[in-house]
Scaffold this motif. Structure first.
Motif, PDB file in Angstrom:
ATOM      1  N   GLY A  19      36.992   1.206  17.876  1.00 55.21           N
ATOM      2  CA  GLY A  19      37.237   2.218  16.774  1.00 55.21           C
ATOM      3  C   GLY A  19      36.741   1.837  15.365  1.00 55.21           C
ATOM      4  O   GLY A  19      37.531   2.177  14.364  1.00 55.21           O
ATOM      5  N   LEU A  20      35.528   1.372  15.298  1.00 52.14           N
ATOM      6  CA  LEU A  20      35.089   0.786  13.900  1.00 52.14           C
ATOM      7  C   LEU A  20      34.119   2.044  13.470  1.00 52.14           C
ATOM      8  O   LEU A  20      33.372   2.954  14.223  1.00 52.14           O
ATOM      9  N   LYS A  21      34.014   1.884  12.008  1.00 50.72           N
ATOM     10  CA  LYS A  21      33.104   2.879  11.448  1.00 50.72           C
ATOM     11  C   LYS A  21      31.944   1.918  10.940  1.00 50.72           C
ATOM     12  O   LYS A  21      31.890   0.890  10.913  1.00 50.72           O
ATOM     13  N   VAL A  22      30.695   2.842  10.380  1.00 51.44           N
ATOM     14  CA  VAL A  22      29.729   1.941   9.992  1.00 51.44           C
ATOM     15  C   VAL A  22      30.157   1.821   8.419  1.00 51.44           C
ATOM     16  O   VAL A  22      30.474   2.833   7.691  1.00 51.44           O
ATOM     17  N   ARG A  23      30.164   0.556   7.912  1.00 58.67           N
ATOM     18  CA  ARG A  23      30.632   0.163   6.757  1.00 58.67           C
ATOM     19  C   ARG A  23      29.622   0.688   5.493  1.00 58.67           C
ATOM     20  O   ARG A  23      30.222   1.373   4.459  1.00 58.67           O
ATOM     21  N   GLY A  63      26.958   9.095  10.969  1.00 59.12           N
ATOM     22  CA  GLY A  63      26.656   9.372   9.476  1.00 59.12           C
ATOM     23  C   GLY A  63      25.266   8.396   8.973  1.00 59.12           C
ATOM     24  O   GLY A  63      25.283   8.060   7.655  1.00 59.12           O
ATOM     25  N   ILE A  64      24.449   8.053   9.964  1.00 54.70           N
ATOM     26  CA  ILE A  64      23.110   7.390   9.555  1.00 54.70           C
ATOM     27  C   ILE A  64      22.237   8.434   9.330  1.00 54.70           C
ATOM     28  O   ILE A  64      21.950   9.070  10.249  1.00 54.70           O
ATOM     29  N   PRO A  65      21.247   8.233   8.240  1.00 57.70           N
ATOM     30  CA  PRO A  65      20.148   8.911   8.207  1.00 57.70           C
ATOM     31  C   PRO A  65      19.260   8.628   9.167  1.00 57.70           C
ATOM     32  O   PRO A  65      18.862   7.517   9.573  1.00 57.70           O
ATOM     33  N   LEU A 110      26.508  -3.123  11.203  1.00 60.28           N
ATOM     34  CA  LEU A 110      26.931  -1.794  11.328  1.00 60.28           C
ATOM     35  C   LEU A 110      28.383  -1.860  10.649  1.00 60.28           C
ATOM     36  O   LEU A 110      28.823  -1.066   9.844  1.00 60.28           O
ATOM     37  N   ALA A 111      29.300  -2.605  11.521  1.00 53.36           N
ATOM     38  CA  ALA A 111      30.569  -2.485  11.027  1.00 53.36           C
ATOM     39  C   ALA A 111      30.931  -3.410   9.919  1.00 53.36           C
ATOM     40  O   ALA A 111      31.829  -3.030   9.187  1.00 53.36           O
ATOM     41  N   SER A 112      30.297  -4.558   9.500  1.00 55.80           N
ATOM     42  CA  SER A 112      30.688  -5.180   8.357  1.00 55.80           C
ATOM     43  C   SER A 112      29.725  -5.374   7.261  1.00 55.80           C
ATOM     44  O   SER A 112      29.882  -5.956   6.212  1.00 55.80           O
ATOM     45  N   GLN A 113      28.418  -4.952   7.410  1.00 54.46           N
ATOM     46  CA  GLN A 113      27.282  -4.992   6.680  1.00 54.46           C
ATOM     47  C   GLN A 113      27.140  -6.676   6.239  1.00 54.46           C
ATOM     48  O   GLN A 113      26.391  -6.845   5.380  1.00 54.46           O
ATOM     49  N   CYS A 114      27.395  -7.576   7.028  1.00 59.97           N
ATOM     50  CA  CYS A 114      27.319  -8.794   6.981  1.00 59.97           C
ATOM     51  C   CYS A 114      26.904  -9.519   8.274  1.00 59.97           C
ATOM     52  O   CYS A 114      27.141  -8.862   9.396  1.00 59.97           O
ATOM     53  N   LEU A 115      26.223 -10.639   8.318  1.00 62.72           N
ATOM     54  CA  LEU A 115      25.930 -11.409   9.420  1.00 62.72           C
ATOM     55  C   LEU A 115      26.396 -12.933   9.124  1.00 62.72           C
ATOM     56  O   LEU A 115      26.463 -13.472   8.275  1.00 62.72           O
TER      57      LEU A 115
END
Lengths: 209, 479
Positions: free
Chosen positions: B51-55, B103-105, B162-167
């Motif tokens: 249930g996650l979005k792309v941050r 919503g990704i280009p 995708l979910a957190s914009q972090c690694l």
């Protein structure tokens, strides 16, 4: 000697398979033509496909995984720099799908190691000497003991060596949690970071082009 | 005064959301994620399941490259889709659905900007100095040519970004690869990086980020620098990078996503600080004499098994330990090559120009330079696959397509094509190819196929002579 306590997910005795090849790349572990799947499962039968099967699709009798004694083995012992090349996580899914719980080598490629840890396939790094010994001690029935919590590998002759596991990966595996949960927990810090660092590139979403 | 730092250290510190501790890796902010069809589907599924979005969809861009048809008209022109084509098309359709939902280009097939991820990022100006760039593809190291920290990741990590914009990352070590001197005529960036891979070996840079330095590197164009950084992974490196300079800024200026006006000036001022300080130290340094390099070619089954084109194939008995000798024997058996014999004069079946390593406009110009006014040798199949639609249009504007077609080569649509052989472009068992791509692993370009990696000039020389040939003999330059 071993087997006095019941095996658990992260502490187990297992027979092993020796693949003495160095620099096994992920194209060998799972050739690219199998990457059209959109699932994580189902790749086990295709692991090492081009080494494992002859052109007519029958098992290659010379390949180690096809020997009778290899059936049911849960640890793969392979030459140095295992998992080099492509970043495809499918390589780990294929090995896990083929029944492996751990791979032992003297070095692992960086991306493969990360992918393996994330999926609970243990990359067990030992010295070249221990690797050579493990290969030479191999018999159809010999077993190794893997203990993640202690981070040790016990050879068939009883010698126990430790192997490196990043503490956070060990914590995640032993506690059944994962990196995603931890990263989502850093969301506030990421928001602060984003506020302090303005993006220098105009984005596609914002509509250049 | 702060301690002198390497370029890598500056990029690392700039992106720390949380520093590394004894019990946890660093949390690194990711500026740009590139997405393609082959390594993303399971990541989107994970987001959906949780249930996650792309941050940050605006820091994400998708394209189609690995499994796309390179024949004219693509899938639509195929009378029947076989099972393989059906599953490839289904995967591409899934990417389109995922991009729409999250919503990704997406620069899909048919888009004028479509192409190989590592070609289009730079050409659109999305890749910029000082960034962290990731993609579910090991050749993401390409983007390091701009002074970015760029590396390949697995699909689970694609989901993380995708979910957190972090690694989560543990800090790698640093390796300086200094290439001094001046390259001789007929020796190119591909020869430099193949020689580096030979020197380091296929796993020699494991755990390290490479910074390429020295007069040879400074003199390279951006496209040549991308060729060098692209193959960092072939020596096992986590990433490869080159400090940005005027060559970098000149390349970026005016590109669609590069900063404009005052923002450009501010960006350049910042980017000029992105270099290794005087007195900073690397964990390791190797030095290569660029003036002594000759056209390079591989003979074995990994990119570290290479040599100068006029040398004989190394004798396995001359190699270090037993396991290394066994590997070399196995490789030569697979390749059907003989130790002690020169490769020059060996007949080839296929020549492939393409891939994220060597399918940019300058690579096609190199190939055309040799093919112009000549014809492909009988019984040799030659494919020219531009790295992007934009490269294709540029080549056509320059008339390179006509040179290729008149020479008897196939002029194709953009994509990864025979580098990874997922899309139907592949070698037949036993065929020997000279390829401008990046991997010569067993079966990489098709089951049972055999690959020799080389520069576009060397590949072009093989195309017209039908045998392995030192390109300098056709360019009328000193050998």
């Amino acid at each position: 000697m071993t087997g006095t306590t019941a095996d658990t997910q992260w502490k187990f005795n297992a027979r092993y398979v020796v693949l003495p090849t160095e620099n096994v790349d992920t194209d060998q572990i799972i050739p690219a033509r199998f990457l059209t799947t959109t699932d994580r499962t189902g790749l086990g039968p295709s692991a090492f496909n081009d080494w494992r099967y002859l052109a007519d699709g029958s098992p290659n009798p010379d390949f180690v995984l096809n020997r009778p004694e290899s059936q049911g083995a849960e640890v793969l012992v392979a030459g140095h720099n295992f998992g080099c090349g492509s970043s495809r996580e499918h390589a780990v899914w294929a090995l896990a799908g083929a029944g492996f719980r751990a791979v032992v080598s003297s070095t692992f490629a960086d991306i493969f190691r990360g992918n393996a840890l994330g999926n609970g396939l243990l990359p067990i790094q030992v010295s070249p000497e221990v690797l050579a010994k493990l290969m030479s001690l191999h018999t159809p029935t010999s077993t190794v003991k893997v203990d993640l919590e202690a981070s040790t590998l016990t050879l068939p002759d009883g010698e126990t060596v430790s192997f490196p596991v990043p503490p956070f990966s060990k914590y995640c595996l032993l506690n059944g949690t994962d990196e995603m949960g931890f990263l989502l927990g850093t969301s506030d810090d990421a928001a602060k970071y984003e506020a302090a660092h303005r993006s220098s590139f105009s984005t596609l979403a914002a509509g250049a082009a | 005064m702060s301690a002198p730092k390497t370029l890598f250290e500056k990029l690392w510190e700039r992106h720390l959301v949380r520093p590394q501790t004894e019990s946890t890796p660093a949390v690194l902010y990711i500026d740009l994620q590139l997405v393609h069809e082959v390594t993303s589907a399971q990541a989107f599924t994970e987001l959906r399941n949780r249930g996650l979005k792309v941050r940050a969809p605006q820091r994400t861009i998708a394209t189609m490259d690995h499994s796309t048809p390179t024949t004219p008209g693509g899938f639509k022109a195929m009378p029947v889709l076989d099972q393989s084509a059906q599953s490839r098309k289904a995967q591409l359709d899934q990417l389109a659905k995922n991009c729409e939902e999250f919503g990704i280009p997406l620069l899909a097939l048919g888009d004028k900007r479509q192409g190989i991820v590592h070609v289009i990022g730079p050409e659109l100006g999305l890749t910029q100095p000082g960034m962290t760039v990731v993609c579910g593809d090991s050749h993401t190291s390409t983007h390091g040519a701009f002074g970015a920290l760029a590396f390949g990741i697995g699909t689970s990590q694609v989901a993380h970004v995708l979910a957190s914009q972090c690694l989560l990352q543990t800090r790698p070590k640093t390796l300086e690869v200094r290439v001094d001197g001046t390259l001789r005529a007929g020796v190119s960036a591909k020869d430099v990086i193949l020689a580096v891979c030979t020197r380091l070996g296929v796993g020699g840079a494991t755990g390290h980020v490479i910074e390429y330095t020295g007069s040879v590197i400074r003199a390279l164009s951006m496209e040549e620098r991308m060729t060098v950084c692209n193959m960092s992974i072939e020596a096992g490196a986590r990433a490869g990078m080159i400090a940005p300079d005027e060559t970098t800024f000149e390349y970026l200026k005016g590109r669609p996503h590069a900063p404009k006006g005052a923002e450009w000036d501010a960006a350049v001022a910042d980017w000029q600080t992105l270099r290794t300080d005087e007195g900073a130290t690397y964990d390791q340094t190797i030095v290569i004499d660029g003036s002594a390099l000759e056209p390079w070619i591989t003979y074995g089954t990994n990119p570290g098994m290479g040599m100068s084109i006029n040398q004989p194939v190394p004798d396995p008995d001359s190699l270090g330990d037993r396991s290394e000798r066994d590997s070399a024997v196995k490789a030569l058996k697979y390749m059907g090559l003989t130790a002690g014999k020169k490769l020059a004069g060996t007949p080839v079946d296929v020549v492939f120009f393409g891939s994220c390593t060597n399918a940019r406009i300058s690579d096609l110009r190199d190939a055309a330079q040799v093919l112009r006014g000549r014809h492909v040798a009988p019984n040799v199949r030659v494919l020219v696959v531009p790295g992007s639609q934009q490269v294709k249009r540029q080549a056509e504007a320059e008339g390179l397509d006509v040179i290729f077609k008149e020479a008897g080569a196939e002029w194709r649509e953009a994509g990864c094509s025979m580098c990874i052989a997922m899309n139907g472009d592949q070698l037949r068992p036993g065929q020997l190819a000279v390829s401008t791509s990046n991997r010569n692993f067993e079966g990489r370009q098709g089951s049972g196929g055999r690959t020799l990696l080389a520069s576009p000039l060397t590949a072009a020389a093989a195309a017209v002579t039908g045998v392995i040939t030192d390109p300098r003999t056709l360019l009328e330059v000193a050998v």
